[in-house]
Design a protein around this motif. Structure first.
Motif, PDB file in Angstrom:
ATOM      1  N   ALA A  46       0.896  -1.200   0.023  1.00 14.60           N
ATOM      2  CA  ALA A  46       0.141  -0.137   0.062  1.00 14.60           C
ATOM      3  C   ALA A  46       0.823   1.360   0.110  1.00 14.60           C
ATOM      4  CB  ALA A  46      -0.929  -0.144   1.206  1.00 14.60           C
ATOM      5  N   TYR A  47       1.370   1.523  -1.093  1.00 14.89           N
ATOM      6  CA  TYR A  47       2.441   2.791  -1.075  1.00 14.89           C
ATOM      7  C   TYR A  47       2.323   2.991  -2.818  1.00 14.89           C
ATOM      8  CZ  TYR A  47       6.299   6.037  -1.149  1.00 14.89           C
ATOM      9  OH  TYR A  47       6.970   7.212  -1.342  1.00 14.89           O
ATOM     10  N   GLN A  48       1.606   3.978  -2.835  1.00 11.33           N
ATOM     11  CA  GLN A  48       1.358   4.540  -4.404  1.00 11.33           C
ATOM     12  C   GLN A  48       0.634   3.367  -5.138  1.00 11.33           C
ATOM     13  OE1 GLN A  48       4.323   6.759  -6.168  1.00 11.33           O
ATOM     14  NE2 GLN A  48       4.523   8.133  -4.484  1.00 11.33           N
ATOM     15  N   TRP A  49      -0.043   2.627  -4.608  1.00  9.28           N
ATOM     16  CA  TRP A  49      -0.416   1.186  -5.322  1.00  9.28           C
ATOM     17  C   TRP A  49      -1.472   1.659  -6.497  1.00  9.28           C
ATOM     18  CZ3 TRP A  49      -5.248  -1.016  -6.094  1.00  9.28           C
ATOM     19  CH2 TRP A  49      -5.306  -2.166  -6.447  1.00  9.28           C
ATOM     20  N   ASP A  50      -2.194   2.561  -6.138  1.00  7.51           N
ATOM     21  CA  ASP A  50      -3.283   3.194  -7.143  1.00  7.51           C
ATOM     22  C   ASP A  50      -2.681   3.455  -8.522  1.00  7.51           C
ATOM     23  OD1 ASP A  50      -5.533   2.535  -5.731  1.00  7.51           O
ATOM     24  OD2 ASP A  50      -5.501   4.252  -4.665  1.00  7.51           O
ATOM     25  N   GLU A  51      -1.503   4.305  -8.301  1.00  3.17           N
ATOM     26  CA  GLU A  51      -0.820   4.807  -9.628  1.00  3.17           C
ATOM     27  C   GLU A  51       0.011   3.772 -10.159  1.00  3.17           C
ATOM     28  OE1 GLU A  51      -0.770   6.097  -6.048  1.00  3.17           O
ATOM     29  OE2 GLU A  51      -1.937   7.832  -6.458  1.00  3.17           O
ATOM     30  N   ALA A 100       0.884   1.441 -12.761  1.00  9.14           N
ATOM     31  CA  ALA A 100       0.334   0.867 -14.101  1.00  9.14           C
ATOM     32  C   ALA A 100       0.078  -0.402 -14.429  1.00  9.14           C
ATOM     33  CB  ALA A 100       1.110   1.632 -15.359  1.00  9.14           C
ATOM     34  N   ASP A 101       0.935  -1.383 -14.101  1.00  8.77           N
ATOM     35  CA  ASP A 101       0.734  -2.718 -14.239  1.00  8.77           C
ATOM     36  C   ASP A 101      -0.258  -3.156 -13.328  1.00  8.77           C
ATOM     37  OD1 ASP A 101       0.860  -5.435 -14.707  1.00  8.77           O
ATOM     38  OD2 ASP A 101       2.975  -5.308 -15.207  1.00  8.77           O
ATOM     39  N   LYS A 102      -1.670  -3.410 -13.714  1.00  5.56           N
ATOM     40  CA  LYS A 102      -2.696  -3.945 -12.731  1.00  5.56           C
ATOM     41  C   LYS A 102      -2.710  -5.306 -12.445  1.00  5.56           C
ATOM     42  CE  LYS A 102      -6.017  -0.298 -14.085  1.00  5.56           C
ATOM     43  NZ  LYS A 102      -7.249  -0.034 -14.546  1.00  5.56           N
ATOM     44  N   LYS A 103      -2.122  -6.149 -13.436  1.00  4.37           N
ATOM     45  CA  LYS A 103      -1.895  -7.604 -12.997  1.00  4.37           C
ATOM     46  C   LYS A 103      -0.799  -7.794 -12.044  1.00  4.37           C
ATOM     47  CE  LYS A 103      -1.283 -12.122 -15.025  1.00  4.37           C
ATOM     48  NZ  LYS A 103      -0.992 -12.720 -16.289  1.00  4.37           N
ATOM     49  N   ALA A 104       0.593  -7.015 -12.099  1.00  4.83           N
ATOM     50  CA  ALA A 104       1.458  -7.343 -11.216  1.00  4.83           C
ATOM     51  C   ALA A 104       1.222  -6.801  -9.801  1.00  4.83           C
ATOM     52  CB  ALA A 104       2.674  -6.553 -11.937  1.00  4.83           C
ATOM     53  N   ARG A 105       0.397  -5.620  -9.631  1.00  4.18           N
ATOM     54  CA  ARG A 105       0.168  -4.807  -8.151  1.00  4.18           C
ATOM     55  C   ARG A 105      -0.744  -5.853  -7.588  1.00  4.18           C
ATOM     56  NH1 ARG A 105      -3.381   0.366  -9.811  1.00  4.18           N
ATOM     57  NH2 ARG A 105      -5.460  -0.582  -9.918  1.00  4.18           N
ATOM     58  N   GLY A 106      -1.752  -6.711  -8.246  1.00  2.00           N
ATOM     59  CA  GLY A 106      -2.736  -7.669  -7.500  1.00  2.00           C
ATOM     60  C   GLY A 106      -4.071  -6.978  -7.511  1.00  2.00           C
ATOM     61  N   ARG A 107      -5.115  -7.468  -7.049  1.00  2.00           N
ATOM     62  CA  ARG A 107      -6.373  -6.724  -6.945  1.00  2.00           C
ATOM     63  C   ARG A 107      -6.585  -5.684  -6.118  1.00  2.00           C
ATOM     64  NH1 ARG A 107      -7.089 -11.869  -4.120  1.00  2.00           N
ATOM     65  NH2 ARG A 107      -8.099 -11.402  -2.184  1.00  2.00           N
ATOM     66  N   GLU A 108      -5.784  -5.730  -4.985  1.00  2.00           N
ATOM     67  CA  GLU A 108      -5.868  -4.784  -4.034  1.00  2.00           C
ATOM     68  C   GLU A 108      -4.516  -4.816  -2.971  1.00  2.00           C
ATOM     69  OE1 GLU A 108      -9.033  -5.292  -1.445  1.00  2.00           O
ATOM     70  OE2 GLU A 108      -8.342  -7.108  -0.651  1.00  2.00           O
ATOM     71  N   PRO A 109      -4.214  -3.726  -2.378  1.00  2.00           N
ATOM     72  CA  PRO A 109      -2.928  -3.797  -1.513  1.00  2.00           C
ATOM     73  C   PRO A 109      -3.003  -4.892  -0.613  1.00  2.00           C
ATOM     74  CG  PRO A 109      -3.723  -1.575  -2.027  1.00  2.00           C
ATOM     75  CD  PRO A 109      -4.748  -2.460  -2.532  1.00  2.00           C
ATOM     76  N   PHE A 110      -2.282  -5.623  -0.266  1.00  2.00           N
ATOM     77  CA  PHE A 110      -2.062  -6.789   0.507  1.00  2.00           C
ATOM     78  C   PHE A 110      -3.095  -7.877   0.399  1.00  2.00           C
ATOM     79  CE2 PHE A 110      -0.755  -2.952   2.986  1.00  2.00           C
ATOM     80  CZ  PHE A 110       0.843  -3.372   3.057  1.00  2.00           C
ATOM     81  N   SER A 111      -3.275  -8.065  -0.929  1.00  2.00           N
ATOM     82  CA  SER A 111      -4.103  -9.271  -1.415  1.00  2.00           C
ATOM     83  C   SER A 111      -3.361 -10.415  -1.431  1.00  2.00           C
ATOM     84  CB  SER A 111      -4.664  -9.060  -2.671  1.00  2.00           C
ATOM     85  OG  SER A 111      -3.755  -8.869  -3.779  1.00  2.00           O
ATOM     86  N   GLU A 112      -2.049 -10.597  -1.358  1.00  2.00           N
ATOM     87  CA  GLU A 112      -1.147 -11.710  -1.468  1.00  2.00           C
ATOM     88  C   GLU A 112      -0.549 -11.980  -0.193  1.00  2.00           C
ATOM     89  OE1 GLU A 112      -1.642 -13.174  -4.614  1.00  2.00           O
ATOM     90  OE2 GLU A 112      -2.795 -11.356  -4.900  1.00  2.00           O
TER      91      GLU A 112
END
Length: 623
Positions: A454-459, A461-473
């Motif tokens: 959860a650090y600049q997660w919304d910004e 660009a690679d939505k697949k690499a970042r996961g469906r939400e912060p700390f989803s993994e």
């Protein structure tokens, strides 16, 4: 809250101490912040005598050795020399010679602090002056040796009249051709018989013996096979296969000494060729040591190209500056093997390390475990993490070796005991278990764990690499729980990068100025520790500090919580695992020391001795 406030007060004090020697700006690495910071290279050599910390009347901390500034190097205290400040068996800090004041060497503290009568121990290994005697002073290996030994190397050409430098107590002899030794050996064996070290290239040694050591050609890359782990092969267990070759046309070449020495000979066999019929590494006892190794035929760049990555490791080891803690591990171990090694260590040191289940993806084969060392509850927690990317196995095995060093303390280093008494160290060796098992960067959901914070997660660009939400993994959740819920004071993650990006600490983007000063200070000390140890390409291996980019990452997120946070980047693969492991272990030890020093409460200055009071004069008795 009181602990946090104390941390900031100490860190602010460290920032003030470090302000006088702010690091220079350096080159940018891909993925790091432009304008990355790089510390100055420190130190030229060790002290030759025990030193004490003194204090002048104006309060300037000085070394208790008065020398002329122009002769400082001869006394082992040049400007930039780095010292460990020790108070009994306790680490008090690290300092460097910053300048000379009326011929007194003055100190600037890089980490911690000091007071009068503290002991000063040199950080850099005591490397002798070395004379390289060669018929091609501009050859690749001559340039690489200059990168390794820097100011300690003196180069002279082999000719009818050789200028031998009396300062040099070690020699390296490299001969590419010619008939120099036809009239006898005036420079190698006689010098060794006087009790000195001589490193001799295979071709030169064959000429000394009156034999021929032609290049052996191979269709495929070839290796050395170690026979003994001793002397300059320490860290390479018997039967290790070390890639060692040069390229010639479409094939490969290497050079060996014909045959195997007999038991009654002065030559001791340390490694053979692949066929085990010829000698690849020899140590000859002539009163002093003669170390024989092939330095010419590996045509790749030392520490960087296949077949040449370990080219100078044996030479550095023979000179006393080589790998300190590392073990050669050329291929990735299985996940179950890594966990078993940690479990065996926990069984061996039942009172020193605790295993705990931290999380998993619902299947036992994907469970994430931690191993905690050091003090019990109530002491500051420092977290070390590996394998956020599943392919980064070098970091996981480096953390295993670090745990062994902390628990076994092979050099009986009092700093390790001091560290374990003052901190709790939690090691998370493999956070991305699925990726590790399947040799892939993302986890089972295709998510890169280092982008799931959860650090600049919304910004990002690679939505697949970042996961469906912060700390989803699961791996990211384990880091969050450890840092937030257990209130970790510091967090370090180990990752692997390419050689162009280089070895470095990538600091958290929001790290405070005191934390930045702390990281620069520890890198200056670490570089002094690693001086004369490794070469990458044409440069001595030294680390620098860069700033992480604006993106989600474990270090950026941990730094945003107020913890001291960074990512350690090492380079390469299993072939140079000796270099990677040694750098990682040393870097982790210095990170732990820096964090522990920043959390120490300053000691009150010792009280001045009380003056003895005179008893009042007795009045004469009245008559």
């Amino acid at each position: 809250m009181r602990v946090r406030c104390a941390v900031w007060r100490v860190l602010l004090a460290l920032a003030a101490l470090a302000a006088a020697g702010a690091p220079e700006r350096g080159r940018t690495a891909e993925g790091d912040e432009p304008g990355a910071e790089a510390p100055k290279q420190k130190g030229k050599g060790p002290s030759r005598e025990p030193l004490k910390l003194r204090t002048l009347k104006d309060g300037i901390p000085v070394v208790g050795l008065r020398v002329k500034a122009d002769a400082a190097a001869e006394h082992g205290v040049p400007v930039g020399a780095c010292f460990e400040v020790r108070r009994g068996n306790r680490l008090a800090g690290y300092a460097e010679i910053s300048r000379f004041e009326d011929n007194w060497p003055c100190l600037a503290f890089l980490l911690g602090s000091g007071r009068a009568e503290d002991d000063l121990l040199p950080v850099t290994a005591p490397v002798p002056y070395v004379q390289l005697l060669t018929d091609e002073r501009d050859a690749l290996e001559a340039k690489e040796l200059k990168a390794l030994l820097a100011d300690r190397l003196v180069v002279a050409e082999l000719s009818d009249r050789i200028a031998l430098d009396p300062r040099c107590t070690a020699r390296i002899v490299i001969l590419h051709g010619g008939i120099f030794f036809m009239g006898g050996d005036p420079i190698a064996q006689p010098f060794a018989r006087e009790g000195h070290l001589v490193i001799v290239d295979t071709l030169a040694y064959s000429h000394i013996k009156g034999e021929v050591a032609d290049e052996t050609k191979f269709k495929e890359p070839t290796t050395l096979r170690t026979v003994r782990e001793e002397g300059f092969t320490l860290g390479f267990p018997p039967e290790s296969r070390i890639p060692w070759y040069g390229k010639k046309g479409k094939g490969y070449v290497a050079r060996y000494i014909a045959g195997i020495p007999q038991a009654d000979q002065a030559e001791k066999l340390l490694a053979t060729d692949d066929s085990t019929k010829n000698s690849a590494l020899l140590e000859v006892d002539l009163g002093g040591r003669l170390a024989v190794m092939d330095l010419i035929t590996p045509t790749g760049r030392a520490g960087r190209d296949p077949g040449a990555k370990n080219k100078l490791i044996f030479a550095a080891r023979a000179l006393g500056s080589g790998p300190r803690y590392a073990r050669y591990l050329p291929s990735k171990p299985e996940y179950d093997d890594v966990i078993k090694w940690f479990d065996d260590l926990a069984e061996k040191h039942k009172d020193g390390i605790t295993k705990a289940f931290e999380g998993g993806a619902g299947k036992k084969e994907d469970f994430i475990y931690s191993y905690t060392l050091g003090a019990k509850e109530g002491r500051p927690l420092i977290v070390l993490a590996g394998a956020l990317r599943g392919t980064n196995w070098l970091g996981s095995t480096a953390l295993l070796r670090l745990a062994e060093v902390l628990l076994d303390n092979p050099e009986s280093d009092p700093k390790i005991d001091w560290l374990l008494e003052r901190t709790r160290i939690k090691i998370l060796p493999i956070l991305n278990v699925h990726g590790y098992r399947n040799n892939q960067d993302p986890n089972e959901n295709g998510v890169e764990l280092d982008r799931n914070f959860a650090y600049q997660w919304d910004e990002h660009a690679d939505k697949k690499a970042r996961g469906r939400e912060p700390f989803s993994e699961e791996g990211a959740v384990v880091v969050r729980n450890t840092v937030e819920k257990e209130k970790a004071a510091a967090f370090l993650e180990i990752s692997v990068d390419d050689y162009d990006a280089g070895y470095r600490f990538v600091r958290a983007r929001d790290g405070s100025p005191p934390q930045q000063a702390l990281l620069h200070g520890l890198v200056s000390v670490l570089n002094a520790r690693l001086r004369y140890r490794f070469v990458v390409g044409d440069q001595m291996l030294q680390l620098r500090v860069t700033r992480d980019a604006e993106r989600p990452s474990a270090a950026n997120w941990a730094g945003s919580t107020g913890a001291l946070a960074a990512s350690l980047r090492i380079c390469g693969d299993g072939e140079d695992s000796i270099t990677n492991q040694d750098v990682a272990v040393e870097a982790c030890l210095h990170f732990l020391q820096a964090a522990a020093l920043s959390l120490e409460k300053p000691e009150p200055p010792p009280e001045p001795p009380k003056k003895a009071t005179k008893a009042p004069a007795r009045k004469p008795a009245a008559k």
